[in-house]
Design a protein around this motif. Structure first.
Motif, mmCIF file in Angstrom:
data_model
loop_
_atom_site.group_PDB
_atom_site.id
_atom_site.type_symbol
_atom_site.label_atom_id
_atom_site.label_comp_id
_atom_site.label_asym_id
_atom_site.label_seq_id
_atom_site.Cartn_x
_atom_site.Cartn_y
_atom_site.Cartn_z
ATOM 1 N N ASP A 211 8.798 -9.638 -15.681
ATOM 2 C CA ASP A 211 7.505 -9.040 -15.331
ATOM 3 C C ASP A 211 7.647 -8.386 -13.957
ATOM 4 O O ASP A 211 7.792 -9.084 -12.943
ATOM 5 C CB ASP A 211 6.437 -10.143 -15.318
ATOM 6 N N ASN A 212 7.623 -7.061 -13.939
ATOM 7 C CA ASN A 212 7.874 -6.331 -12.693
ATOM 8 C C ASN A 212 6.812 -6.572 -11.638
ATOM 9 O O ASN A 212 7.056 -6.386 -10.448
ATOM 10 C CB ASN A 212 7.999 -4.821 -12.968
ATOM 11 N N LEU A 213 5.606 -6.975 -12.059
ATOM 12 C CA LEU A 213 4.559 -7.198 -11.060
ATOM 13 C C LEU A 213 4.646 -8.607 -10.465
ATOM 14 O O LEU A 213 4.032 -8.892 -9.445
ATOM 15 C CB LEU A 213 3.175 -6.996 -11.682
ATOM 16 N N ALA B 22 0.822 -1.211 0.000
ATOM 17 C CA ALA B 22 0.000 0.000 0.000
ATOM 18 C C ALA B 22 0.857 1.263 0.000
ATOM 19 O O ALA B 22 0.350 2.354 0.214
ATOM 20 C CB ALA B 22 -0.943 -0.007 1.201
ATOM 21 N N GLY B 23 2.166 1.105 -0.218
ATOM 22 C CA GLY B 23 3.053 2.269 -0.248
ATOM 23 C C GLY B 23 3.774 2.471 1.079
ATOM 24 O O GLY B 23 3.339 1.969 2.126
ATOM 25 N N GLY B 24 4.890 3.229 1.007
ATOM 26 C CA GLY B 24 5.788 3.375 2.151
ATOM 27 C C GLY B 24 5.155 4.012 3.374
ATOM 28 O O GLY B 24 5.342 3.528 4.491
ATOM 29 N N ALA C 169 4.781 2.158 -11.566
ATOM 30 C CA ALA C 169 4.345 3.364 -10.846
ATOM 31 C C ALA C 169 2.889 3.247 -10.395
ATOM 32 O O ALA C 169 2.271 4.237 -10.006
ATOM 33 C CB ALA C 169 4.536 4.584 -11.734
ATOM 34 N N GLY C 170 2.338 2.028 -10.452
ATOM 35 C CA GLY C 170 0.986 1.807 -9.941
ATOM 36 C C GLY C 170 -0.082 1.861 -11.020
ATOM 37 O O GLY C 170 0.161 2.210 -12.177
ATOM 38 N N LYS C 171 -1.294 1.529 -10.596
ATOM 39 C CA LYS C 171 -2.414 1.413 -11.532
ATOM 40 C C LYS C 171 -2.740 2.757 -12.186
ATOM 41 O O LYS C 171 -3.052 2.842 -13.370
ATOM 42 C CB LYS C 171 -3.633 0.873 -10.768
HETATM 43 N N1 LIG Z 1 4.211 -1.925 -9.257
HETATM 44 C C1 LIG Z 1 5.392 -2.509 -9.086
HETATM 45 O O1 LIG Z 1 6.066 -2.984 -10.030
HETATM 46 C C2 LIG Z 1 5.947 -2.635 -7.724
HETATM 47 C C3 LIG Z 1 6.990 -3.507 -7.519
HETATM 48 C C4 LIG Z 1 7.556 -3.619 -6.246
HETATM 49 C C5 LIG Z 1 7.034 -2.869 -5.218
HETATM 50 N N2 LIG Z 1 5.994 -2.021 -5.442
HETATM 51 C C6 LIG Z 1 5.506 -1.268 -4.305
HETATM 52 O O2 LIG Z 1 4.238 -1.777 -3.904
HETATM 53 C C7 LIG Z 1 3.432 -0.722 -3.412
HETATM 54 C C8 LIG Z 1 2.116 -0.664 -4.178
HETATM 55 O O3 LIG Z 1 2.365 -0.526 -5.556
HETATM 56 P P1 LIG Z 1 1.172 -0.653 -6.623
HETATM 57 O O4 LIG Z 1 1.868 -0.558 -7.940
HETATM 58 O O5 LIG Z 1 0.289 -1.837 -6.346
HETATM 59 O O6 LIG Z 1 0.327 0.696 -6.304
HETATM 60 P P2 LIG Z 1 -1.206 1.029 -6.646
HETATM 61 O O7 LIG Z 1 -1.667 0.306 -7.866
HETATM 62 O O8 LIG Z 1 -1.282 2.504 -6.619
HETATM 63 O O9 LIG Z 1 -2.021 0.439 -5.380
HETATM 64 C C9 LIG Z 1 -1.926 0.990 -4.066
HETATM 65 C C10 LIG Z 1 -2.769 0.159 -3.101
HETATM 66 O O10 LIG Z 1 -2.613 0.712 -1.796
HETATM 67 C C11 LIG Z 1 -3.905 1.041 -1.271
HETATM 68 N N3 LIG Z 1 -3.857 2.211 -0.408
HETATM 69 C C12 LIG Z 1 -3.574 3.489 -0.767
HETATM 70 N N4 LIG Z 1 -3.702 4.304 0.308
HETATM 71 C C13 LIG Z 1 -4.052 3.520 1.346
HETATM 72 C C14 LIG Z 1 -4.359 3.764 2.721
HETATM 73 N N5 LIG Z 1 -4.331 4.995 3.239
HETATM 74 N N6 LIG Z 1 -4.695 2.698 3.509
HETATM 75 C C15 LIG Z 1 -4.757 1.444 3.003
HETATM 76 N N7 LIG Z 1 -4.512 1.164 1.702
HETATM 77 C C16 LIG Z 1 -4.156 2.176 0.893
HETATM 78 C C17 LIG Z 1 -4.756 1.286 -2.491
HETATM 79 O O11 LIG Z 1 -6.128 1.153 -2.140
HETATM 80 P P3 LIG Z 1 -7.313 2.004 -2.849
HETATM 81 O O12 LIG Z 1 -7.831 1.156 -3.984
HETATM 82 O O13 LIG Z 1 -8.321 2.130 -1.756
HETATM 83 O O14 LIG Z 1 -6.733 3.308 -3.295
HETATM 84 C C18 LIG Z 1 -4.262 0.167 -3.404
HETATM 85 O O15 LIG Z 1 -4.842 -1.050 -3.008
HETATM 86 C C19 LIG Z 1 4.294 0.545 -3.528
HETATM 87 O O16 LIG Z 1 4.963 0.742 -2.314
HETATM 88 C C20 LIG Z 1 5.281 0.204 -4.596
HETATM 89 O O17 LIG Z 1 6.477 0.918 -4.501
HETATM 90 C C21 LIG Z 1 5.426 -1.906 -6.664
#
Ligand SMILES: NC(=O)c1ccc[n+]([C@@H]2O[C@H](COP(=O)([O-])OP(=O)(O)OC[C@H]3O[C@@H](n4cnc5c(N)ncnc54)[C@H](OP(=O)(O)O)[C@@H]3O)[C@@H](O)[C@H]2O)c1
Length: 344
Positions: free
Chosen positions: A316-318, A75-77, A163-165
Motif C-alpha cells: 500500500d503506497n499510502l 505538502a509537496g517539494g 500522484a495525489g488525490k
Molecule cells: N501519494 C503517495 O503515495 C506518496 C508517497 C510518498 C510521498 N508522497 C509525497 O507526499 C506529498 C503529498 O502527496 P499527496 O499524495 O498527499 O498529495 P495531495 O493529495 O495532492 O495533497 C497535497 C497536500 O498538500 C497541501 N498543500 C498544497 N499546497 C500547499 C501550500 N501552498 N501550503 C500548504 N499546504 C499545501 C494540500 O492542501 P489543500 O487541500 O489546501 O490543497 C494537501 O493537503 C508529495 O510530496 C508526494 O510526492 C506521496
C-alpha cells in the motif's frame, strides 16, 4: 525532551498522505499533547474530525510551527523547501514525505526497520523515501543480508494515489467518461490514466530516465548504503487506486536456494509471503490496499542468469510508502529521545 507527549503538526493534512497520517495516528494510538492541521488557502477553515474532536485546518505559514515538536510533512517539494527550515528553526523535527531533502547528505533517508540507526544523525529533518523505493527496501535489505545484491532490475506498476488525490479523482472521471462515450479528455498525455498504462511518471531527464526512476535508483543506494549498487528501473502508472506493484529481478553475489530466500524474507519483519501459484495465490493491489506489510510472491529462479531470482512485490503506497513509515519514524524519534526541543 524525552518521552513526554509531543505537540504535533501535519503539513498537507488534507491530502492523500495527510489524511492517512490521521488514520494511522489513530490506529496506532500515537500519544500527542496537541495537534495542528495545516494546508493551503484552499482548505484553510475546513473542519476535520479526529479522535472525537473537531479540528480546524489552518493556512500553513512560516509562523505556524512555534511550540511544535514534530511536523509530519506531505505538502509537496516546493512547500517543504519553503516551510521546513522555519519549522526546524522553531525547534521541530520534520519528517518530510516530499523529495526536497531526500538526497541531502545531511538528511537521513529512512525506512523504519531497515536503517533506523541513521535517525541518530538527524539535524532537524528526516526524509521519507519515495513510495516506490519504500516498499522495495525491506525485501532488498533482507536479500542483501542473505546473499549480497549484485544487480537489481525493477519494473513498476504504480497506482494513481501515488500522484495525489487529484489523480484519483481524474481516474474516476476518465473511467466514467470512457464507459459512457468511448473516449475521454485528460489534462496531459501522462495523465491518460483510465484503461491505459503510462510509462512516464514525473518528468524525463536528458538520459531518457524519468525523475521517478532516478529517485528509485538513488534513494535505494542511499538507504541500503550501497552507493555502487547496479540498479535500474522503469516506472509505469496503471489504472489502480491504491498499491504499487513491482516486478523485481535480483542477481545475487552468491548462490542461494528459494527456501533460504523465503526464510530470510519471513524473518526480516514487515514482509509477508503469498506465493502459491498452483492455487492462484500471489499478492494483488485489490487484496493488499489498507494493509501494513510488504507482500512478496512469484519467487522463482531467473532461468537466463545464474544466482538470479524474480520477485513480485506489492504494498500500500499510502501506508509503507508514506504515512505508516513517517509515523513509525515519529515513534522512534519520541522513544529514543531524538527530538530537538527540551520542554519541562
Ligand atoms: N501519494 C503517495 O503515495 C506518496 C508517497 C510518498 C510521498 N508522497 C509525497 O507526499 C506529498 C503529498 O502527496 P499527496 O499524495 O498527499 O498529495 P495531495 O493529495 O495532492 O495533497 C497535497 C497536500 O498538500 C497541501 N498543500 C498544497 N499546497 C500547499 C501550500 N501552498 N501550503 C500548504 N499546504 C499545501 C494540500 O492542501 P489543500 O487541500 O489546501 O490543497 C494537501 O493537503 C508529495 O510530496 C508526494 O510526492 C506521496
Amino acid at each position: 525532551m524525552s518521552k513526554q507527549k509531543p505537540n504535533l503538526a501535519i503539513l498537507g493534512a488534507t491530502g492523500n498522505v495527510g489524511r492517512k497520517f490521521l488514520e494511522i495516528l489513530e490506529e496506532r494510538d500515537f500519544p500527542f499533547e496537541s495537534l495542528k492541521l495545516l494546508a493551503s488557502e484552499k482548505s484553510a477553515g475546513a473542519k476535520v474530525k479526529f479522535k472525537g474532536k473537531e479540528y480546524t485546518v489552518e493556512l500553513a505559514t512560516k509562523n505556524s510551527f512555534n511550540g511544535i515538536d514534530i511536523v509530519l510533512a506531505s505538502a509537496g517539494g516546493s512547500i517543504s523547501k519553503e516551510l521546513v527550515p522555519h519549522a526546524v528553526n522553531a525547534g521541530a523535527v520534520v519528517i518530510d514525505n516530499s523529495s526536497a531533502y531526500r538526497m541531502d547528505p545531511d538528511v537521513p533517508l529512512v525506512i523504519a526497520g531497515v536503517n533506523n540507526t541513521d535517525l541518530k544523525k538527524h539535524k532537524g529533518i528526516i526524509a521519507n523515501p519515495n513510495c516506490t523505493t519504500a516498499q522495495l527496501m525491506p525485501p532488498l535489505k533482507a536479500l542483501h543480508n542473505l546473499a549480497g545484491l549484485k544487480r537489481v532490475v525493477i519494473s513498476t506498476y504504480q497506482s494513481v494515489s501515488g500522484a495525489g488525490k487529484a489523480a484519483m479523482d481524474e481516474l474516476q472521471e476518465q473511467s466514467k467518461e470512457h464507459l459512457s462515450k468511448g473516449t475521454y479528455n485528460s489534462k496531459a498525455v501522462n495523465k491518460k490514466f483510465a484503461f491505459n498504462v503510462v510509462p512516464h511518471i514525473d518528468v524525463f531527464s536528458e538520459d531518457g530516465y524519468t525523475k521517478e526512476e532516478i529517485k528509485v535508483i538513488n534513494e535505494s543506494r542511499k538507504i541500503l548504503d550501497l552507493p555502487n549498487l547496479k540498479i535500474t528501473c522503469t516506472a509505469v502508472r496503471v489504472p489502480v487506486y491504491i498499491c504499487h506493484s513491482e516486478s523485481v529481478n535480483v542477481e545475487f553475489e552468491k548462490s542461494v536456494t528459494r527456501d533460504e530466500i523465503i526464510n530470510a524474507l519471513k524473518k526480516f519483519g514487515d514482509i509477508e509471503i503469498i506465493d502459491d501459484p498452483k492455487d492462484s495465490k500471489y499478492p494483488m493491489p485489490i487484496d493488499i490496499a489498507g494493509k501494513d506489510p510488504v507482500y512478496v510472491g512469484r519467487i522463482r529462479p531467473d532461468k537466463s542468469c545464474p544466482n538470479a531470482y524474480n520477485f513480485w512485490i506489492v504494498a500500500d503506497n499510502l501506508r509503507i510508502g508514506a504515512a505508516l513509515n513517517t509515523i513509525k519514524i515519529a515513534e522512534i524519534v519520541v522513544k529514543d529521545s531524538l527530538l530537538l526541543t527540551k520542554r519541562s
